[in-house]
Structure formats: C-alpha cells, structure tokens
Scaffold this motif. Structure first.
Motif, PDB file in Angstrom:
ATOM      1  N   LYS A 186      -8.486   5.062  83.332  1.00 41.20           N
ATOM      2  CA  LYS A 186      -8.779   5.287  84.751  1.00 41.20           C
ATOM      3  C   LYS A 186      -9.578   6.564  84.861  1.00 41.20           C
ATOM      4  N   THR A 187     -10.492   6.595  85.767  1.00 43.59           N
ATOM      5  CA  THR A 187     -11.148   7.822  86.250  1.00 43.59           C
ATOM      6  C   THR A 187     -12.264   7.434  87.201  1.00 43.59           C
ATOM      7  N   ILE A 188     -12.358   8.156  88.308  1.00 40.13           N
ATOM      8  CA  ILE A 188     -13.497   7.907  89.206  1.00 40.13           C
ATOM      9  C   ILE A 188     -14.794   8.326  88.534  1.00 40.13           C
ATOM     10  N   ASP A 189     -14.702   9.226  87.542  1.00 42.09           N
ATOM     11  CA  ASP A 189     -15.909   9.813  86.948  1.00 42.09           C
ATOM     12  C   ASP A 189     -16.701   8.853  86.065  1.00 42.09           C
ATOM     13  N   ASN A 190     -16.062   7.757  85.623  1.00 40.30           N
ATOM     14  CA  ASN A 190     -16.723   6.753  84.768  1.00 40.30           C
ATOM     15  C   ASN A 190     -17.254   7.345  83.466  1.00 40.30           C
ATOM     16  N   ASP A 191     -16.607   8.383  82.973  1.00 37.75           N
ATOM     17  CA  ASP A 191     -17.157   9.076  81.806  1.00 37.75           C
ATOM     18  C   ASP A 191     -16.417   8.761  80.497  1.00 37.75           C
ATOM     19  N   LEU A 192     -15.704   7.619  80.466  1.00 40.06           N
ATOM     20  CA  LEU A 192     -15.014   7.230  79.234  1.00 40.06           C
ATOM     21  C   LEU A 192     -15.949   6.490  78.279  1.00 40.06           C
ATOM     22  N   ALA A 193     -15.826   6.838  77.000  1.00 36.17           N
ATOM     23  CA  ALA A 193     -16.641   6.193  75.973  1.00 36.17           C
ATOM     24  C   ALA A 193     -16.126   4.777  75.714  1.00 36.17           C
ATOM     25  N   VAL A 194     -16.917   3.997  75.008  1.00 32.82           N
ATOM     26  CA  VAL A 194     -16.634   2.637  74.520  1.00 32.82           C
ATOM     27  C   VAL A 194     -16.581   1.611  75.656  1.00 32.82           C
ATOM     28  N   THR A 195     -15.779   1.855  76.689  1.00 33.38           N
ATOM     29  CA  THR A 195     -15.658   0.888  77.782  1.00 33.38           C
ATOM     30  C   THR A 195     -16.957   0.814  78.600  1.00 33.38           C
ATOM     31  N   ASP A 196     -17.292  -0.403  79.076  1.00 30.44           N
ATOM     32  CA  ASP A 196     -18.517  -0.566  79.879  1.00 30.44           C
ATOM     33  C   ASP A 196     -18.471   0.334  81.110  1.00 30.44           C
ATOM     34  N   HIS A 197     -17.299   0.401  81.718  1.00 30.86           N
ATOM     35  CA  HIS A 197     -17.074   1.274  82.866  1.00 30.86           C
ATOM     36  C   HIS A 197     -15.580   1.485  82.979  1.00 30.86           C
TER      37      HIS A 197
END
Lengths: 407, 407
Positions: free
Chosen positions: A140-151
């Motif tokens: 989870k994160t509003i920032d959308n800054d996680l690696a690997v996942t599309d979003h």
C-alpha cells in the motif's frame, strides 16, 4: 487450518488500506483460520501486546463493507524500523514469543517500502531460528513508489481524487475575467506519481492544468517564472500542479529556498513556507501578478468518499492473495500486481521476494516527462485505468459512514 | 411572453450556483420566454456587451443536468459594484440601452449580499426612469450570511463537504499511537457558518472535532493554548476547526499576529501566514507539541463531486421561483427560503425586498456558541437537514463530468 493469523498496518494511511485489511480477514476466514488478530499500531503495538480479535470486530458482511470504505489505518499505524538482528535480538525474541502465545502461524503486514523492511527482517529471523511462521507483505502507498509491482494499491484512489479536484479547481480558476494563477501543491517528496495524476484532468470538458512539475526533474525557478510570464500573456487563467518535493540544481527543496531569510514568527519558531506558497509569492514578487497557493494536504490520502473501484478492489485482492500464498507455504514475499494487458486493462497478482521491494523507491521514468513542463501520453495512459469506476460511499445521515474500530 | 430574459452570476462561486442558473433557464423556457441570454462575467461583462444565447448552449436535458453538477459560475463572475446613480448615470444608461437592444424585460442576478446591491440599484433606476424591466435577485453563497432567508443555496453543499472531510481528517489523525494535533482552517471572514459545519462530523462512527472557533467570538490565543495543553494530556489526537476570520480582542485577525516580525521571503515580499499555520506554530513553540495545519482552501467552495441534494434542489428552486415572481410582476426583490417545519424539514420560497438583504451580513447568534469552545445542539440542528441526501455526479472516464460553456 493449523494456527492463527495476525495482520497489521504500517506507514502513512491511504483511502483503501482498510480494503486490504478486509481482503486479508475475509480470505483467511473463508479458508478456515480460527482466530484472526489485528495488531494495534503495527509491530510497535504488538511489542506491547496490543492487539484485537478481528473475528469479534468484523462479525457481519456490513462491517466488512464499511471497513472497505473507511479511510486511514483502522488498526492504527506506526513508523517503526526493526533493528538488525545483531543489534536487537531481544526484540525479535519478544515478537516471536508473543506470536507463539497467540498460536500465530501467519503474519501479514500492510505497508509501503519502509514497512516491507519489517517483513524482510522477520522472515529472515524466522529462517535463522527455524520458525514455521510465515511472513507476507501486502503493498500500500498513495505514493506509488514500490518496485516490482505495476502500481500500488492506494495510488489509484489518490490519483482519482487529485484529478477530480483539479477539474474543480480549474473551473473555479476560470471564473473571473481577470486571469488567476493557481499553484496546487501535491504530495510526493521523491516520486512524482501523485502530481502526474493532475494530467488526467484534461478532457472534453476541461482545459486541464497548464504545467506539471515533478521531483524527478531539477526545478529551475527562473525558468518557471518565465513560463508563467509567457502563459500569462495569453490572458487566460493558469493552473500549475507541483510536487511538494521539487528540488533546485544544488539539491535543496524549493520550499527550503525561503529559509535563507530570517523566517521566524512571534514565538521565535522558524517557519517553513510550502512549495506552492513560495512559488506563488515569487510570481507576485517578480511578475507583479496575483497568485494563490492551494495545498491538497492530508485530503489526498484520506478522501475515502472518492475512491477508484479499480483501486479498492485491487487493494482487497492483494490482501486475499497474500493469505492464499501464505497458506500455501510462501514466506518472505510481497504480493505484487502485474498488468497483463493495457487495453483492455487486466491485472493478476503474483508474489515477489521482499528483498526486491523493501527500502527501494520507484520513480517516474525521465522519458515520461516532457521538455515543455508536462507529462507524456504514455504516463497518462499508465495512470488512466487506475482511476476508473467508483465504489459509492454508504451515506448515513448525509455523510459517508465509516467503521471505527477504536470507539 | 413579452420580452426576453437575461441572467448573470456574480461574486465568489459555489458548487451549486449553476443549479440556480439551470432553474432560471428551465423555468423561463417552460414559461414561454423566447430568448434567454447569459451575461458573461456578470454586469461587468454585460457593460462590454458580452453575453451568450443560453437557448443555444443548453439545448438538451443532458446539458441541463450536467450544468447542475458543474462547480463555479458557468457564465463567469465578477466583483463589480455599480456606482450610485448620481455618480455614474451614464453606466445605467448604457446598461438599459443594451437591455433594450436585446429586448430584455426580465433580469436575474445570482449572487450574495454584495451582488444584491446590483439588483437594488438597477431596480431603483428602473423606477426612476419608469422602465418596465423587472430585476430579481437569486441568492447564493457558501458563507450563509444573507439576511432574511433561513439559509442560502451553496451553504448546504459546502457544509456537507466540510463535515465529510472532517470525518476523514479525524480518522487520519487517529492513526498513530503518539497523538497528533490538526488545526483545520475553514473559510469565513466574518461569519462562522462554514466552520460550525465541522460539528456535524461527530456521529456514531466518529469522535468529532474537539474544538470549534468562530469569528463571532473574540479569540484568545492564551486560552486556546491552555485548552490544547489540557486536551493533549488525555493522550488522544486532537482536531480543531477554526475559521480563517477569527480575531483577537484588539480587532486584529489571528493571521495578522505573525505580521509583527519581519516576515519577508527571498524576494522582499511580505508573507502572511494562515490562521491554522500560525496556531500550529504557536502550539509547537509554546507547548513543544507537533501540530499540523490543514487549509480546506478553494475545495470547500468548488467540490461539486460532494453536493447536498437538498441544497442543489433548493438552488434550482430559488432560480425558478425568481422567474415565476418576475413573470408575475415582481421587481426589486430577492427570493428567500423560509423553513416552515424543522422536523420533518420543509421549506418554501418567498420574495423579500432587496433593501433588507443587499450589503447586510447575517452572523451566528452568540447564544449558539458554547463557553467550552464548541457549538450548541440548536446550531447543529439548524445545519443538519441542509446536508442531507446526494446528487450523484455523472462519472465519465473515471471523473465527474461538467458542462463547460467557455471551451
């Protein structure tokens, strides 16, 4: 099912983080978990043995549906980084002792890249002490800054709120015959995904925002002022979307530029002007034009009354997929979203090694930012499906109803 | 029907001011008006002969339904005060000449107490020159500060947005185990109606806001700090609703208190801190507690995605009632809302002499403000029906669709 389940929430809240909690709970229950505990205030609360029995709290389908529509972490959150095992073995021993006492065999943690560090360390410790407890991360994160996942779940709803609000601000900005300049500050210290969502405002019925500034690209104050000057000559109102995290060439945040002057209030407390406020003041000082600063502030991460159905469903699904994977034997993993088709938009979930996600930030590719201070069609195309469809709030007495686990 | 119709919008926009425009248009059309003109940017635009033919622009029921859901003044607005006849007779002659050219016999102006001054002066001039043109005011303002009328269209939707957003901010504020203090600044320079709406957040599922400060009562900074200090000792998060217009005993706005220090940015431009920002800083400086300032800003007047059905219907009805009254011979009047029953809530429209409304501000009765920095049940009871029910936005491609008359 052998053993109980525990789930926690960590980091900054989102409008749909509780939908992931609902997904973990419902799937675990459907798949036969006897007890499903919720940590109060994440791992920090667990260390103080603060937890609730969710099977008691979520005892109806109505409660689950309200939970999905409740913003912010219903179980409470924390910002707590576990020490390295070598530096704090007793903390790990304590956690595993509590988990043993509760007969917990499955541990789920809903959070961003910092929180995934907790899953990484706990699963490594489990390996070290040959524990059979399984640890899974739910993104989870509003920032959308996680690696690997599309979003990342949470982003789509924040993006939808931002785009809808920008449309309204643009209408408001075009009301007077004398043009107005609105500088709208959007969250995102290092990644510009949220600010980029402002581009979605442009449509058949809306002029869109005029300029978009993301932290991925160096911000040039003089260039910005000349851009505003140029646009203002067209005699139309101007709306700018700017990330709170934009930086100038020497690495300072734009909001730090105001620091150079003695900026203290009546109580000797040093004040920090926001990015938008600084830029609005600069426009007035240099160009003599009136400009207003608008901060979307906390609203962009808690506006549960305006969520994306796509997002809230995916948030639920990543919770459920984490349970399925853990129950089938996986550990030390994070559920990720894979986009299998762009048009029509279709996604599946997979699991990824937590080491590829914990503590890593994903930024906007530079080729998706244009030289004329806007974003490319590719970036708009990427965000577009994530804001589609709605989950109507359950309105009671004129207001959206929430599930409050703490009252 | 003898003669044409013209309608204009004036002053600050609201989320439902276009519903009044739709009400004027539809009722005038249904009652046989041949041409219905819209002034672009109010009376100021009309003086430059800027107008549109609304019968062309609003040629379908779909267009009217979109118009009702479009925030901000679709025709554009102005802040323009007509001179006294004795000081600017040529302006009146010019207006009446234009109206004659367009064969306008019915003139409608949607606005607040300042804008009603225009109706007052034009109807007086019409009497003076024995013109048969009828002038009617249609009330709007988020501020709810119009006299005579029970409440003003635009207020209910802003109140609903504020209450819903406060519920979300309260959830967000209660996330961490270390208590947070949120100071939320709400519009209203002289009247506290909007800020008072924050009281509606308190319900079965919500703790509500802790303190409410309205401009009707003198604000004491020391008292405020001691209140925060007292509440903070309970170890719970605190949420405060404060009007941007609160003033201290010597008559200065709270946001002006920061002025005493040399408060200039790098460009020599004097900065003004907001009320919430000032108070948050003061809490940190005096009590050493972390506090965040949130300004609801422009969003509270343009959040058309979250309107009250009660409000938007009443906004439409006051437009229609103005047409009915004018067509039946009234002039120099404003349509007002009369609450005929509280429970069940029922209202009718009436007309009132414009002299009783123009340039007059209605404030919150002091007996509706409590000594413990909150509001009474009477005030909550007054606002409560105004936020009921919803008009769903028409969602297109993931976002609320508007009718843009200027594209």
């Amino acid at each position: 099912m052998n053993g109980n389940v525990i789930v926690g929430q960590s980091g900054g809240p989102t409008a749909v983080i509780n939908s992931s909690l609902a997904g973990v709970f419902k799937t675990a229950k459907d798949r036969g978990a006897k007890k499903i505990y919720g940590m109060c205030n994440g791992i920090k609360g667990l260390l103080d043995e603060k937890y609730v029995d969710l099977t008691e709290k979520l005892d109806s389908t109505m409660a689950i549906d309200l939970l999905k529509r409740t913003p912010a972490s219903a179980l409470g959150s924390c910002r707590y980084k576990l020490p390295e095992v070598s530096e704090g073995k007793e903390i790990y021993e304590r956690i595993f002792e509590i988990l043993k006492k509760l007969d917990v065999k499955f541990f789920f943690y809903i959070g961003g890249n910092d929180s995934m560090d907790t899953i990484k360390k706990l699963s490594e410790y489990a390996n070290l002490v040959k524990s059979d407890i399984r640890f899974m991360g739910v993104p989870k994160t509003i920032d959308n800054d996680l690696a690997v996942t599309d979003h990342t779940p949470g982003y789509g709803s924040a993006a939808k709120f931002i785009a809808a609000t920008m449309k309204e601000i643009i209408r408001d900005g075009h009301v007077y015959d004398s043009p107005t300049i609105s500088i709208v500050e959007i969250m995102g210290r290092n990644a510009g995904w949220l600010t980029a969502a402002a581009a979605l405002a442009k449509s058949d019925d809306c002029e869109g925002v005029d300029l978009i500034y993301l932290p991925e690209k160096v911000f040039d104050v003089d260039h910005f002022i000349s851009k505003i000057n140029e646009l203002s000559k067209k005699g139309k109102s101007i709306v700018v979307a700017v990330s709170e995290g934009v930086k100038v060439a020497d690495g300072r945040f734009v909001f730090e530029l105001a620091e150079h002057v003695e900026f203290v209030d009546a109580f000797g407390h040093k004040q920090m002007s926001g990015t938008a406020k600084f830029l609005a003041n600069k426009i007035t000082a240099v160009l003599g034009l009136k400009a207003r600063a608008i901060e979307l502030s906390t609203l962009q991460r808690c506006a549960a009354h305006m969520t994306s159905r796509t997002d809230i469903t995916e948030a639920y699904n990543v919770g459920g997929a984490a349970v399925k994977a853990a129950f089938e034997g996986e550990s030390g993993k994070v559920v990720v979203i894979k986009r299998v088709s762009d048009d029509p938009y279709m996604v599946i979930t997979e699991t990824a090694d937590v080491n590829k996600i914990a503590n890593i930030e994903k930024k906007i590719p530079l080729e998706w930012i244009t030289d004329d201070d806007y974003v490319t069609q590719e970036l708009i195309h990427y965000i577009h499906p994530l804001i589609q469809a709605e989950l109507s709030p359950i309105m009671v007495d004129g207001l959206p109803r929430h599930l409050n686990l703490t009252l």
